[in-house]
Design a protein around this motif. Structure first.
Motif, PDB file in Angstrom:
ATOM      1  N   GLU A  53      -1.660   1.296   0.391  1.00  0.00           N
ATOM      2  CA  GLU A  53      -2.549   0.655   1.364  1.00  0.00           C
ATOM      3  C   GLU A  53      -2.541   1.394   2.696  1.00  0.00           C
ATOM      4  OE1 GLU A  53      -1.089  -3.361   1.471  1.00  0.00           O
ATOM      5  OE2 GLU A  53      -2.182  -3.929  -0.362  1.00  0.00           O
ATOM      6  N   TYR A  54      -1.369   1.826   3.138  1.00  0.00           N
ATOM      7  CA  TYR A  54      -1.265   2.563   4.402  1.00  0.00           C
ATOM      8  C   TYR A  54      -2.050   3.875   4.310  1.00  0.00           C
ATOM      9  CZ  TYR A  54       0.617   4.538   8.673  1.00  0.00           C
ATOM     10  OH  TYR A  54       0.739   5.093   9.929  1.00  0.00           O
ATOM     11  N   LEU A  55      -1.862   4.593   3.210  1.00  0.00           N
ATOM     12  CA  LEU A  55      -2.538   5.888   3.054  1.00  0.00           C
ATOM     13  C   LEU A  55      -4.054   5.725   2.978  1.00  0.00           C
ATOM     14  CD1 LEU A  55      -0.089   7.589   0.546  1.00  0.00           C
ATOM     15  CD2 LEU A  55      -0.306   8.041   3.017  1.00  0.00           C
ATOM     16  N   ILE A  56      -4.525   4.684   2.348  1.00  0.00           N
ATOM     17  CA  ILE A  56      -5.961   4.424   2.279  1.00  0.00           C
ATOM     18  C   ILE A  56      -6.504   4.078   3.662  1.00  0.00           C
ATOM     19  CG2 ILE A  56      -7.705   2.817   1.380  1.00  0.00           C
ATOM     20  CD1 ILE A  56      -5.945   2.806  -1.251  1.00  0.00           C
ATOM     21  N   ALA A  57      -5.759   3.279   4.421  1.00  0.00           N
ATOM     22  CA  ALA A  57      -6.193   2.865   5.761  1.00  0.00           C
ATOM     23  C   ALA A  57      -6.078   3.992   6.786  1.00  0.00           C
ATOM     24  CB  ALA A  57      -5.378   1.666   6.221  1.00  0.00           C
ATOM     25  N   HIS A  58      -5.258   5.004   6.507  1.00  0.00           N
ATOM     26  CA  HIS A  58      -5.031   6.124   7.420  1.00  0.00           C
ATOM     27  C   HIS A  58      -5.286   7.438   6.675  1.00  0.00           C
ATOM     28  CE1 HIS A  58      -2.642   2.757   9.013  1.00  0.00           C
ATOM     29  NE2 HIS A  58      -2.972   3.248  10.194  1.00  0.00           N
TER      30      HIS A  58
END
Length: 183
Positions: free
Chosen positions: A145-150
């Motif tokens: 989720e972090y990588l998708i959001a950033h």
């Protein structure tokens, strides 16, 4: 073992000793004092040498779900990101939210420091008693989720370092996005 790629970042399972990982930062499953302890925390402190303890003494501890950065000293990793996971109390005391926060806070530090490689320990799954399969699901989901959001994060490789076959299998299943009991 399984691998996945999110944007330009490879996620992989590594079975072995986190203190051997030559990465920009390893993630220590620390206690709130940051002054060393048992398990992975003690191993990291022993391998890094007394300078790590000296630096940790200047940090004023760390709250559960938070993270703090130090140098790696005698470790092959340049830095250590210390995060304090929750103690398992049956799942009704915000453990999942606090564990996810450990991963988000760690990734935010790695992002801000322009780290390209990062190795996570299995936070809270040792003496803190978090069920391994559930912790692995939270870890992998939160990182994805972090990588998708950033999408512009500089990280190119993230390892989930597992100390034994049972933990490695749980993280492998989480990376495959299988729930416990799936075949």
């Amino acid at each position: 073992m399984e691998k996945a790629v999110i944007n330009q970042t490879e996620l992989a399972i590594y079975q072995g000793d986190i203190t051997d990982c030559a990465v920009d930062a390893i993630v220590n499953a620390a206690n709130r004092s940051l002054l060393g302890g048992g398990g992975v925390d003690g191993a990291i402190h022993r391998a890094a040498g007394p300078q790590l303890l000296a630096e940790c003494r200047t940090l004023g501890g760390c709250q559960t779900g938070e993270a703090k950065l130090t140098k790696g000293y005698c470790l092959p990793a340049a830095h250590v990101i210390h995060t304090v996971g929750p103690v398992w109390q049956g799942g009704n005391h915000q453990e999942a939210q606090l564990l996810a926060s450990c991963y988000r806070r760690t990734l935010a530090i790695a992002d801000a420091e322009n780290f390209r490689t990062l190795a996570f320990s299995a936070i809270s799954t040792g003496v803190y008693g978090y069920p391994i399969a559930e912790a692995a699901q939270i870890a992998v989901r939160t990182v994805k989720e972090y990588l998708i959001a950033h999408p512009d994060v500089p990280l190119r490789k993230i390892w989930f370092v597992c100390y034994d076959n049972t933990v490695a299998e749980a993280y492998s299943q989480a990376l495959e996005n299988k729930q416990q009991g799936d075949k």
